[in-house]
Design an enzyme around this catalytic site. Structure first.
Site, PDB file in Angstrom:
ATOM      1  N   PRO A   2       1.010  -1.095   0.095  1.00  0.00           N
ATOM      2  CA  PRO A   2       0.062   0.053   0.037  1.00  0.00           C
ATOM      3  C   PRO A   2       0.902   1.482  -0.105  1.00  0.00           C
ATOM      4  O   PRO A   2       1.693   1.365   0.838  1.00  0.00           O
ATOM      5  CB  PRO A   2      -0.869  -0.092   1.191  1.00  0.00           C
ATOM      6  CG  PRO A   2      -0.177  -1.291   2.283  1.00  0.00           C
ATOM      7  CD  PRO A   2       0.702  -2.044   1.151  1.00  0.00           C
ATOM      8  N   GLU A   3       0.718   2.118  -0.788  1.00  0.00           N
ATOM      9  CA  GLU A   3       1.261   3.476  -0.892  1.00  0.00           C
ATOM     10  C   GLU A   3       0.394   4.404  -0.005  1.00  0.00           C
ATOM     11  O   GLU A   3      -0.781   4.114   0.265  1.00  0.00           O
ATOM     12  CB  GLU A   3       1.679   3.719  -2.298  1.00  0.00           C
ATOM     13  CG  GLU A   3       2.719   2.746  -2.961  1.00  0.00           C
ATOM     14  CD  GLU A   3       3.525   3.803  -3.909  1.00  0.00           C
ATOM     15  OE1 GLU A   3       3.963   4.513  -3.695  1.00  0.00           O
ATOM     16  OE2 GLU A   3       3.994   3.080  -4.706  1.00  0.00           O
ATOM     17  N   LYS A  61       2.896   6.604   6.027  1.00  0.00           N
ATOM     18  CA  LYS A  61       2.018   5.295   5.910  1.00  0.00           C
ATOM     19  C   LYS A  61       1.470   4.722   7.244  1.00  0.00           C
ATOM     20  O   LYS A  61       0.723   3.632   7.321  1.00  0.00           O
ATOM     21  CB  LYS A  61       2.683   4.337   5.127  1.00  0.00           C
ATOM     22  CG  LYS A  61       2.888   4.722   3.804  1.00  0.00           C
ATOM     23  CD  LYS A  61       3.812   3.655   2.909  1.00  0.00           C
ATOM     24  CE  LYS A  61       4.223   3.996   1.389  1.00  0.00           C
ATOM     25  NZ  LYS A  61       5.015   2.922   0.998  1.00  0.00           N
ATOM     26  N   ARG A 121       1.596 -11.685   5.285  1.00  0.00           N
ATOM     27  CA  ARG A 121       3.140 -11.578   5.296  1.00  0.00           C
ATOM     28  C   ARG A 121       3.481 -11.138   6.797  1.00  0.00           C
ATOM     29  O   ARG A 121       4.596 -11.259   7.199  1.00  0.00           O
ATOM     30  CB  ARG A 121       3.815 -11.138   4.326  1.00  0.00           C
ATOM     31  CG  ARG A 121       3.842 -11.688   3.075  1.00  0.00           C
ATOM     32  CD  ARG A 121       4.424 -11.001   1.794  1.00  0.00           C
ATOM     33  NE  ARG A 121       3.246 -10.290   1.167  1.00  0.00           N
ATOM     34  CZ  ARG A 121       3.658  -9.583   0.036  1.00  0.00           C
ATOM     35  NH1 ARG A 121       4.957  -9.551  -0.287  1.00  0.00           N
ATOM     36  NH2 ARG A 121       2.762  -8.931  -0.431  1.00  0.00           N
ATOM     37  N   ARG A 165      19.237  19.654  -1.860  1.00  0.00           N
ATOM     38  CA  ARG A 165      19.788  18.354  -1.751  1.00  0.00           C
ATOM     39  C   ARG A 165      20.580  18.257  -2.867  1.00  0.00           C
ATOM     40  O   ARG A 165      20.382  18.677  -4.067  1.00  0.00           O
ATOM     41  CB  ARG A 165      18.737  17.277  -1.840  1.00  0.00           C
ATOM     42  CG  ARG A 165      17.970  17.320  -1.013  1.00  0.00           C
ATOM     43  CD  ARG A 165      18.593  16.859   0.246  1.00  0.00           C
ATOM     44  NE  ARG A 165      17.739  16.881   1.764  1.00  0.00           N
ATOM     45  CZ  ARG A 165      17.148  15.913   2.365  1.00  0.00           C
ATOM     46  NH1 ARG A 165      17.068  14.590   1.919  1.00  0.00           N
ATOM     47  NH2 ARG A 165      16.476  16.291   3.203  1.00  0.00           N
ATOM     48  N   ARG A 275      14.946  -2.060  -7.685  1.00  0.00           N
ATOM     49  CA  ARG A 275      13.565  -2.428  -8.356  1.00  0.00           C
ATOM     50  C   ARG A 275      13.545  -1.729  -9.727  1.00  0.00           C
ATOM     51  O   ARG A 275      14.622  -1.798 -10.459  1.00  0.00           O
ATOM     52  CB  ARG A 275      12.579  -1.353  -7.453  1.00  0.00           C
ATOM     53  CG  ARG A 275      12.822  -1.796  -6.063  1.00  0.00           C
ATOM     54  CD  ARG A 275      11.948  -0.824  -5.225  1.00  0.00           C
ATOM     55  NE  ARG A 275      10.540  -0.904  -5.277  1.00  0.00           N
ATOM     56  CZ  ARG A 275       9.782  -0.243  -4.525  1.00  0.00           C
ATOM     57  NH1 ARG A 275      10.211   0.851  -3.784  1.00  0.00           N
ATOM     58  NH2 ARG A 275       8.399  -0.174  -4.562  1.00  0.00           N
TER      59      ARG A 275
END
Ligand SMILES: [Zn+2]
Length: 297
Positions: A2-3, A61, A121, A165, A275
């Site tokens: 879930p984002e 989250k 999980r 940054r 990823r």
């Protein structure tokens, strides 16, 4: 996994279905689900039984529901939850059969719908934690950056911090200390909308590029929220078990070799931090190798 928009959908469901109700009984079916409650399972159960869950909040989250004592006074503590990779918070009729991966069950004094924590999980978990200070955010969550779906998100501060940054722009979007809750999917979608390659150095972005990027993040999160989250991961469902439909609207994420919705060029996939990143080779040209190399030093 879930984002942020999915977690916000869950928060809204909790606000609607759970806030204001008093816990009658807590059943912990698997101790791993409450492993972050360091005083142990029995203490977790005692800390919640008879308390009222007064509201539902979110930071990144994480979700939390402040607790009130039986006499109605705020307890200074909250039920804090994280869905991890596969967690679900479901609101179910008491007659609904137990889910295979049911980890915890909350019943309420009104004998209405139960709150169930289901997690295949078990990377997610629940704990009762102290709320810190005046802002009433759980102490452990105070460092998490406020995200663009939060009313108090500071656009100017984010823009200035991003340009200070010295990193690649996609890394910056995934940096939870800079901007909360933007995962891989929404980072790729926002970069496509802003026509930026994820390897672009942040300190070389113009003000208008940063503004376009932030618009992209907000638009993609807002649209995902309106659709009920992304949910191509079949494990994710909202509090009533309904899947979101946003995945149909993804422009680049998971769309390798399909045409870019803007220019028709096949979408490219590149590896990124173990990823994948998805982008359009024409709309989002890679930064020149020389500038990318100098940034890495
Ligand atoms: Zn394109």
């Amino acid at each position: 996994m879930p984002e942020l928009p999915e977690v916000e959908v869950v928060r809204r469901g909790l606000e609607q279905w759970v806030a204001g109700r008093t816990v009658a009984e807590v059943q912990v079916r698997h101790p791993r689900a409450v492993r972050r409650h360091l005083e142990g399972t029995e203490h977790f159960v005692q800390a919640l039984t008879g308390r009222t869950l007064t509201a539902a909040h979110r930071r990144g989250k994480y979700l939390w529901l402040p607790l009130a004592e039986p006499d109605g006074t705020p307890s200074g503590r909250a039920l804090v939850g994280h869905l991890g990779m596969s967690g679900q918070l479901l609101v179910e009729k008491p007659s609904a059969p137990d889910e295979t991966h049911l980890r915890a069950r909350f019943t309420f004094t009104d004998r209405g719908r139960e709150l169930r924590f289901v997690d295949q999980r078990t990377f997610g978990g629940l704990a009762v934690e102290d709320l810190g200070g005046d802002d009433a955010v759980p102490t452990r969550l105070a460092h998490i950056a406020i995200d663009p779906l939060d009313e108090s998100f500071d656009v100017d501060a984010f823009s200035a911090a991003l340009r200070r940054r010295r990193t690649e722009v996609k890394r910056a979007l995934l940096d939870q200390t800079l901007i909360g809750g933007v995962g891989n999917i929404y980072a790729d979608e926002a970069l496509w909308r802003a026509r930026l390659h994820g390897a672009r150095p942040t300190d070389r972005l113009t003000r208008s590029q940063v503004a376009d990027l932030l618009d992209g993040v907000r638009d993609v999160l807002g649209e995902a929220l309106a659709q009920g989250g992304t949910s191509f991961d079949s494990l994710y469902v909202d509090v009533n078990g309904q899947s979101g439909y946003f995945s149909r609207f993804l422009a680049v994420y998971g769309q390798a070799d399909r045409p870019c919705p803007r220019c028709g060029t096949p979408i490219r996939r590149e590896s990124f931090m173990n990823r994948s990143s998805y982008s359009c080779p024409v709309c989002q040209p890679r930064p020149r190798a020389s500038s990318a190399r100098s940034r890495r030093s």
